[in-house]
Design a protein around this motif. Structure first.
Motif, mmCIF file in Angstrom:
data_model
loop_
_atom_site.group_PDB
_atom_site.id
_atom_site.type_symbol
_atom_site.label_atom_id
_atom_site.label_comp_id
_atom_site.label_asym_id
_atom_site.label_seq_id
_atom_site.Cartn_x
_atom_site.Cartn_y
_atom_site.Cartn_z
ATOM 1 N N HIS A 55 0.827 -1.206 0.000
ATOM 2 C CA HIS A 55 0.000 0.000 0.000
ATOM 3 C C HIS A 55 0.861 1.255 0.000
ATOM 4 O O HIS A 55 0.540 2.242 -0.666
ATOM 5 N N THR A 134 -9.023 4.193 -8.658
ATOM 6 C CA THR A 134 -9.890 3.017 -8.586
ATOM 7 C C THR A 134 -9.798 2.106 -9.800
ATOM 8 O O THR A 134 -10.500 1.100 -9.854
ATOM 9 N N ILE A 205 -6.235 -1.813 -11.409
ATOM 10 C CA ILE A 205 -7.164 -1.791 -10.277
ATOM 11 C C ILE A 205 -7.103 -0.506 -9.473
ATOM 12 O O ILE A 205 -7.910 -0.286 -8.577
ATOM 13 N N LEU A 209 -6.423 0.042 -4.256
ATOM 14 C CA LEU A 209 -6.903 -1.325 -4.084
ATOM 15 C C LEU A 209 -5.931 -2.372 -4.616
ATOM 16 O O LEU A 209 -6.348 -3.493 -4.915
ATOM 17 N N ALA A 212 -5.664 -6.144 -3.405
ATOM 18 C CA ALA A 212 -6.595 -7.191 -3.817
ATOM 19 C C ALA A 212 -5.946 -8.176 -4.783
ATOM 20 O O ALA A 212 -6.382 -9.324 -4.886
ATOM 21 N N THR A 216 -4.290 -10.551 -1.344
ATOM 22 C CA THR A 216 -5.419 -11.456 -1.099
ATOM 23 C C THR A 216 -5.271 -12.823 -1.766
ATOM 24 O O THR A 216 -5.526 -13.854 -1.119
ATOM 25 N N SER A 242 -9.243 -13.570 -10.375
ATOM 26 C CA SER A 242 -9.750 -12.302 -9.846
ATOM 27 C C SER A 242 -9.654 -11.191 -10.879
ATOM 28 O O SER A 242 -10.616 -10.436 -11.095
ATOM 29 N N SER A 258 -12.471 -2.059 -10.382
ATOM 30 C CA SER A 258 -11.946 -2.472 -9.081
ATOM 31 C C SER A 258 -12.971 -3.150 -8.171
ATOM 32 O O SER A 258 -12.615 -4.125 -7.484
ATOM 33 N N THR A 262 -11.998 -6.819 -6.605
ATOM 34 C CA THR A 262 -11.857 -6.973 -5.158
ATOM 35 C C THR A 262 -12.896 -7.939 -4.597
ATOM 36 O O THR A 262 -12.600 -8.699 -3.665
ATOM 37 N N THR A 263 -14.100 -7.924 -5.148
ATOM 38 C CA THR A 263 -15.140 -8.829 -4.667
ATOM 39 C C THR A 263 -14.794 -10.288 -4.962
ATOM 40 O O THR A 263 -14.907 -11.166 -4.102
ATOM 41 N N SER A 265 -11.833 -11.530 -5.516
ATOM 42 C CA SER A 265 -10.666 -11.877 -4.709
ATOM 43 C C SER A 265 -11.074 -12.171 -3.270
ATOM 44 O O SER A 265 -10.589 -13.128 -2.651
ATOM 45 N N PHE A 266 -11.980 -11.369 -2.731
ATOM 46 C CA PHE A 266 -12.418 -11.551 -1.348
ATOM 47 C C PHE A 266 -13.231 -12.831 -1.191
ATOM 48 O O PHE A 266 -13.086 -13.549 -0.197
#
Length: 292
Positions: A55, A134, A205, A209, A212, A216, A242, A258, A262-263, A265-266
């Protein structure tokens, strides 16, 4: 909230899906490459406890890209300069975990503040500014695709070349140093490679984010596997699914790419966490029966 409008924003372009998909083919290719390489790099990020560093690097990558956008320079080059600079600073000054975290904590707001300043001064299309934060599904142009693939290939080659000492240093740095592994050079080399792949990630992405794709998938793979080969392979597969899956879903609507990436990946992480917990419970019960 108007649910029909929400649905239309998410999946309203299904009727023209094939035509739109052709227009974003560069992003699909770039996302596939990034997902594979990012997932692989993420394994070492997790083993070295450097999720926070991802990050931090992304914030200076965002600042470099924003400055390049402001002055009319190539955005990819700007993000690479920002990422490599951040990676070098963290790698040189943050040898110890405590020092590294404090340096990242200083760099993050500085990079984000610079990026916001440059975007505030930029008077071009607002979509260009938003995409740096984003992600934007059509942000990868034909001229940039070659650079993104070349950078990803360079990172992959670099990881493969230092694979054994990097893995040794990641799992047991004290023993690695005692065995003569050049831990400082290995750490700095990995940080520079991480900086490059973060710069690529920003264009798919967004700066906010990137974890992700660089954290992740590896975290998910480590929940259900522990082999020296199975974890990197699974992390690369999860990153690929992802990134590509998110782009293919985003084509259907008008939202940034994004949230989809991210969804996915989560969800993969949640599934792996459940499977890993069940496996651990079964192993514990089997061990208790054996002890009896």
């Amino acid at each position: 909230m108007n649910w029909p409008d929400v649905w239309d924003a998410m999946f309203g372009g299904v009727a023209d899906y094939g035509e739109i998909l052709v227009l974003v083919s560069n992003s699909v290719i770039a996302g596939a490459v990034l997902g594979l390489v990012g997932g692989l790099v993420g394994v070492f990020v997790m083993q070295r406890d450097m999720a926070f560093a991802v990050h931090g690097i992304s914030e200076l990558s965002f600042a470099g890209a924003a400055f390049a956008l402001l002055v009319g320079f190539d955005v990819v080059t700007g993000s690479i300069v920002g990422s490599v600079l951040a990676a070098a600073i963290i790698g040189v000054l943050g040898a110890r975990a405590r020092d590294r975290n404090s340096i990242i904590g200083v760099l993050m707001p500085f990079g984000l503040g610079l990026g916001i300043l440059f975007l505030s001064l930029y008077d071009g299309r607002s979509a260009n500014r938003f995409s740096l934060l984003t992600g934007q599904i059509v942000s990868v142009q034909t001229g940039q695709l070659g650079w993104l693939i070349a950078i990803s290939a360079f990172v992959l080659l670099g990881i493969l070349l230092i694979w054994r000492p990097l893995r040794f240093d990641s799992l047991d740095p004290q023993s690695a140093a005692a065995r003569g592994v050049p831990t400082t050079a290995v750490s700095l080399g990995f940080m520079l490679l991480l900086g490059l792949i973060v710069a690529v990630s920003v264009h798919i992405i967004g700066a906010l984010l990137v974890m992700a794709l660089l954290v992740t998938p590896a975290a998910a793979a480590m929940r259900i596997a522990n082999g020296p080969l199975s974890v990197p392979v699974l992390a690369a597969v999860f990153g690929f699914v992802s990134a590509v899956g998110g782009i293919l879903l985003a084509v259907m609507g008008t939202l940034p790419v994004s949230p989809y990436i991210t969804t996915i990946s989560f969800v993969i992480y949640l599934v792996c966490r459940v499977l890993g917990s069940r496996r651990d419970r079964v192993s514990t019960r089997a061990a208790l029966r054996g002890a009896r």
